[in-house]
Design an enzyme around this catalytic site. Structure first.
Site, PDB file in Angstrom:
ATOM      1  N   ASP A  10      -8.469  -1.081  16.829  1.00 18.12           N
ATOM      2  CA  ASP A  10      -7.094  -0.928  16.340  1.00 18.12           C
ATOM      3  C   ASP A  10      -6.496   0.341  16.936  1.00 18.12           C
ATOM      4  O   ASP A  10      -6.984   1.447  16.668  1.00 18.12           O
ATOM      5  CB  ASP A  10      -7.139  -0.838  14.804  1.00 18.12           C
ATOM      6  CG  ASP A  10      -5.773  -0.999  14.167  1.00 18.12           C
ATOM      7  OD1 ASP A  10      -4.763  -0.849  14.880  1.00 18.12           O
ATOM      8  OD2 ASP A  10      -5.729  -1.264  12.953  1.00 18.12           O
ATOM      9  N   GLU A  37       0.468  -6.929  11.124  1.00 22.06           N
ATOM     10  CA  GLU A  37       0.176  -6.516   9.742  1.00 22.06           C
ATOM     11  C   GLU A  37       1.369  -5.846   9.062  1.00 22.06           C
ATOM     12  O   GLU A  37       1.412  -5.797   7.840  1.00 22.06           O
ATOM     13  CB  GLU A  37      -1.066  -5.614   9.681  1.00 22.06           C
ATOM     14  CG  GLU A  37      -0.883  -4.258  10.330  1.00 22.06           C
ATOM     15  CD  GLU A  37      -2.112  -3.369  10.215  1.00 22.06           C
ATOM     16  OE1 GLU A  37      -3.224  -3.864  10.475  1.00 22.06           O
ATOM     17  OE2 GLU A  37      -1.950  -2.196   9.866  1.00 22.06           O
ATOM     18  N   GLU A  53      -5.715  -4.222  18.848  1.00 27.06           N
ATOM     19  CA  GLU A  53      -4.689  -4.413  17.820  1.00 27.06           C
ATOM     20  C   GLU A  53      -3.602  -3.349  17.907  1.00 27.06           C
ATOM     21  O   GLU A  53      -3.890  -2.183  18.184  1.00 27.06           O
ATOM     22  CB  GLU A  53      -5.395  -4.334  16.456  1.00 27.06           C
ATOM     23  CG  GLU A  53      -4.462  -4.497  15.275  1.00 27.06           C
ATOM     24  CD  GLU A  53      -5.204  -4.333  13.951  1.00 27.06           C
ATOM     25  OE1 GLU A  53      -6.454  -4.474  13.934  1.00 27.06           O
ATOM     26  OE2 GLU A  53      -4.540  -4.065  12.948  1.00 27.06           O
ATOM     27  N   ARG A 100      -1.301 -11.277  12.755  1.00 31.68           N
ATOM     28  CA  ARG A 100      -1.991 -10.485  11.729  1.00 31.68           C
ATOM     29  C   ARG A 100      -1.246 -10.401  10.404  1.00 31.68           C
ATOM     30  O   ARG A 100      -1.513  -9.504   9.602  1.00 31.68           O
ATOM     31  CB  ARG A 100      -2.172  -9.052  12.255  1.00 31.68           C
ATOM     32  CG  ARG A 100      -3.054  -8.929  13.430  1.00 31.68           C
ATOM     33  CD  ARG A 100      -4.459  -8.513  13.114  1.00 31.68           C
ATOM     34  NE  ARG A 100      -4.582  -7.268  12.399  1.00 31.68           N
ATOM     35  CZ  ARG A 100      -5.388  -7.097  11.354  1.00 31.68           C
ATOM     36  NH1 ARG A 100      -6.107  -8.091  10.897  1.00 31.68           N
ATOM     37  NH2 ARG A 100      -5.474  -5.916  10.757  1.00 31.68           N
ATOM     38  N   ASN A 108       0.812  -1.219   0.000  1.00 34.29           N
ATOM     39  CA  ASN A 108       0.000   0.000   0.000  1.00 34.29           C
ATOM     40  C   ASN A 108       0.848   1.273   0.000  1.00 34.29           C
ATOM     41  O   ASN A 108       1.683   1.488   0.874  1.00 34.29           O
ATOM     42  CB  ASN A 108      -0.894  -0.021   1.250  1.00 34.29           C
ATOM     43  CG  ASN A 108      -2.169   0.759   1.050  1.00 34.29           C
ATOM     44  OD1 ASN A 108      -2.554   1.049  -0.083  1.00 34.29           O
ATOM     45  ND2 ASN A 108      -2.841   1.088   2.147  1.00 34.29           N
ATOM     46  N   HIS A 118      -3.423   1.256  16.394  1.00 29.40           N
ATOM     47  CA  HIS A 118      -2.522   1.727  15.333  1.00 29.40           C
ATOM     48  C   HIS A 118      -1.211   2.303  15.861  1.00 29.40           C
ATOM     49  O   HIS A 118      -0.781   3.389  15.466  1.00 29.40           O
ATOM     50  CB  HIS A 118      -3.242   2.739  14.438  1.00 29.40           C
ATOM     51  CG  HIS A 118      -3.204   2.340  13.001  1.00 29.40           C
ATOM     52  ND1 HIS A 118      -2.389   2.934  12.079  1.00 29.40           N
ATOM     53  CD2 HIS A 118      -3.851   1.364  12.347  1.00 29.40           C
ATOM     54  CE1 HIS A 118      -2.553   2.352  10.904  1.00 29.40           C
ATOM     55  NE2 HIS A 118      -3.442   1.384  11.040  1.00 29.40           N
ATOM     56  N   HIS A 158      -4.363  -9.866   8.119  1.00 28.76           N
ATOM     57  CA  HIS A 158      -4.648  -8.532   7.606  1.00 28.76           C
ATOM     58  C   HIS A 158      -5.482  -8.638   6.329  1.00 28.76           C
ATOM     59  O   HIS A 158      -5.193  -9.474   5.473  1.00 28.76           O
ATOM     60  CB  HIS A 158      -3.312  -7.845   7.294  1.00 28.76           C
ATOM     61  CG  HIS A 158      -3.415  -6.378   7.058  1.00 28.76           C
ATOM     62  ND1 HIS A 158      -2.628  -5.722   6.149  1.00 28.76           N
ATOM     63  CD2 HIS A 158      -4.201  -5.435   7.628  1.00 28.76           C
ATOM     64  CE1 HIS A 158      -2.912  -4.428   6.166  1.00 28.76           C
ATOM     65  NE2 HIS A 158      -3.863  -4.226   7.063  1.00 28.76           N
ATOM     66  N   TYR A 173      -8.305   7.401  14.350  1.00 29.20           N
ATOM     67  CA  TYR A 173      -7.341   7.119  13.307  1.00 29.20           C
ATOM     68  C   TYR A 173      -8.048   6.936  11.975  1.00 29.20           C
ATOM     69  O   TYR A 173      -9.007   6.216  11.855  1.00 29.20           O
ATOM     70  CB  TYR A 173      -6.400   5.956  13.673  1.00 29.20           C
ATOM     71  CG  TYR A 173      -6.441   4.763  12.753  1.00 29.20           C
ATOM     72  CD1 TYR A 173      -7.043   3.585  13.137  1.00 29.20           C
ATOM     73  CD2 TYR A 173      -5.866   4.842  11.486  1.00 29.20           C
ATOM     74  CE1 TYR A 173      -7.090   2.519  12.280  1.00 29.20           C
ATOM     75  CE2 TYR A 173      -5.916   3.769  10.634  1.00 29.20           C
ATOM     76  CZ  TYR A 173      -6.529   2.616  11.029  1.00 29.20           C
ATOM     77  OH  TYR A 173      -6.584   1.564  10.192  1.00 29.20           O
TER      78      TYR A 173
HETATM   79  C1  CS2 Z   1      -5.265  -1.178   9.394  1.00 33.43           C
HETATM   80  C2  CS2 Z   1      -4.873  -1.000   7.960  1.00 33.43           C
HETATM   81  O1  CS2 Z   1      -6.756  -2.832   8.623  1.00 33.43           O
HETATM   82  C3  CS2 Z   1      -6.055  -2.464   9.554  1.00 33.43           C
HETATM   83  O2  CS2 Z   1      -5.974  -3.058  10.601  1.00 33.43           O
HETATM   84  O3  CS2 Z   1      -4.273  -1.096  10.311  1.00 33.43           O
HETATM   85  O4  CS2 Z   1      -5.974  -0.507   7.342  1.00 33.43           O
HETATM   86  C4  CS2 Z   1      -3.674  -0.124   7.660  1.00 33.43           C
HETATM   87  O5  CS2 Z   1      -3.881   1.188   8.075  1.00 33.43           O
HETATM   88  C5  CS2 Z   1      -3.404  -0.130   6.196  1.00 33.43           C
HETATM   89  O6  CS2 Z   1      -3.336  -1.421   5.730  1.00 33.43           O
HETATM   90  C6  CS2 Z   1      -2.146   0.624   5.882  1.00 33.43           C
HETATM   91  O7  CS2 Z   1      -1.798   0.459   4.562  1.00 33.43           O
HETATM   92 MG    MG Z   2      -4.386  -2.540  11.767  1.00 39.87          MG
END
Ligand code: CS2
Ligand code: MG
Length: 407
Positions: A214, A266, A240, A287, A37, A216, A316, A160
């Site tokens: 999440d 992720e 998460e 993840r 991404n 983040h 993910h 977020y």
């Molecule tokens: C996020 C993601 O889905 C999730 O848990 O943390 O959307 C993440 O922000 C993106 O994949 C970043 O590219």
């Molecule tokens: Mg995430």
């Protein structure tokens, strides 16, 4: 059987999907997803400039040897770019193997351990009212599990990545055509408000709904431990990425103070990145994604290690993954004895389904994998001509005093 060629396509509806197609002398082809991404051109270049020339003439059925050749042979190992490129090749080779055997991939892993896989949707609201409405909307669609993110008063992007137009599910995170936007974050405001959000959700929806959240990577270890302890009463399915992923020892502090299940991985790209937190049993859900953790061959290894340590899968599945890697994960989900849940957003649009036709489907909160051979997803090259690459960025986060923070 020999590989005769391979091509990379970049583009898609609202996303720069990186799609790899590997062709063979027997007419069978395989598909892989190398989407990284907001850095999509990099795995594409890694594939076309370095890996594809080495693939020509190789037997596609030797997927293990080809994986080792590219992983060990690179000298500079790992990292998201290389692992996304290797992962796409690996998916495509498994796809070829399944098509040749005339079997869906889960059969090659050991068959089905379950019919459908529990999935979760993203419920995001710029305020509590909007969030509650969005959760109700997903419940109406049959979802049993939702990830909840909420705008925080006086901190508009605080849950977020709160979409500007107040719409939740079509938000693709990527901002195209300009430089990164900046979002302001206040840990104090978040920690004060977020527990009241969980309370309101439980009050309105009761105890059966599975709630995921999440963080983040936004909290320091002590903050995350205190937060986890406070929200334990709301019985989350998981919390998460509570702290920055770089330091896994930070998780020990959270573990010492709470039993809130933790999901991480992720942004990890290899077994070596996940090893410590799995072996020390610092997490409950892993993840990783087949997309940038080396494909099916490598993610299966991570899943097997996780199973030894009571860690379940929660791959993910943000919209950044194409339906190709979502299918690959669907096959692993059907087989994995330690399956937990799957993040599910990708097959949302008709354009996406036209570009990647498949028989896989969502019903009543579960994802069902079809019995088509291989991955069970195709790629329509004519449709693909409608799309081209557009540069995009994730937002960059700053604290209220201007300090750069973790996205
Ligand atoms: C996020 C993601 O889905 C999730 O848990 O943390 O959307 C993440 O922000 C993106 O994949 C970043 O590219
Ligand atoms: Mg995430």
């Amino acid at each position: 059987m020999k590989i005769t060629g391979a091509e990379v396509f970049i583009g898609g509806p609202g996303k720069n999907y990186v799609t790899l197609k590997i062709k063979t002398d027997e007419g069978i082809y395989g598909l892989g997803d190398a989407t990284l991404n907001n850095r999509e051109t990099l795995p594409a270049a890694y594939l076309t400039d370095y890996l594809i020339p080495c693939l020509i003439g190789k037997d596609p059925l030797n997927s293990e040897d080809i994986w080792q050749y590219f992983y060990r042979g690179a000298y500079f190992r790992r990292g998201p770019v290389a692992m996304a490129a290797i992962g796409a090749i690996d998916m495509a080779l498994w796809d070829i193997k399944g098509k040749l055997a005339n079997l869906p991939l889960y059969q090659l892993f050991g068959g089905k351990s379950r019919e459908g896989a529990l999935v979760y949707a993203h419920a995001t609201g710029s305020n509590l009212g909007a969030l509650l409405d969005t959760i109700a909307h997903y419940q109406d669609q049959g979802y049993k599990a939702v990830r909840v993110q909420c705008g925080i008063p006086d901190m508009p992007a605080g849950g977020y990545a709160i979409p500007k137009n107040n719409e939740d599910s079509k938000h693709f995170i990527t901002q195209f055509g300009s430089l990164p936007e900046e979002e302001i974050w206040s840990t104090a405001k978040y920690l004060r408000y977020m527990p009241t959000v969980f309370e309101a959700i439980r009050e309105r929806f009761g105890n059966e709904l599975e709630i995921l959240h999440d963080v983040h990577h936004r909290l320091l270890p002590r903050e995350a431990a205190a937060f986890a302890k406070e929200i334990e009463q709301y019985k989350l399915y998981w919390m998460e990425d509570p702290t920055p992923a770089d330091d896994q020892t930070a998780l020990r502090m959270i573990r010492q103070h709470s039993t809130v299940p933790i999901a991480i991985g992720e942004v990890f790209n290899s077994l070596w990145d996940c090893k410590q937190m799995i072996e020390e049993e610092l997490i409950d859900f892993i993840r990783v994604a087949v997309t940038y953790a080396g494909g099916i061959t490598h993610v299966k290894r991570i899943v097997e290690l996780a199973a030894l340590h009571h860690v379940r899968t929660g791959f993910h599945g943000a919209p950044s993954h194409s339906p190709i890697s979502m299918a690959a994960q669907g096959h692993i989900n059907a087989w994995a004895p330690n399956f937990g849940i799957q993040e599910y957003l990708v097959l949302g649009t008709l354009e996406c389904e036209a570009l990647f036709p498949s028989q896989h489907y969502y019903k009543d909160g579960m994802f069902y994998i079809s019995d088509e051979p291989g991955l069970g997803v195709d790629f329509d090259e004519k449709e693909a001509q409608r799309y081209s690459y557009k540069r995009g960025y994730h937002p960059v986060v700053r604290l209220e005093d201007g300090t750069v923070w973790n996205y």
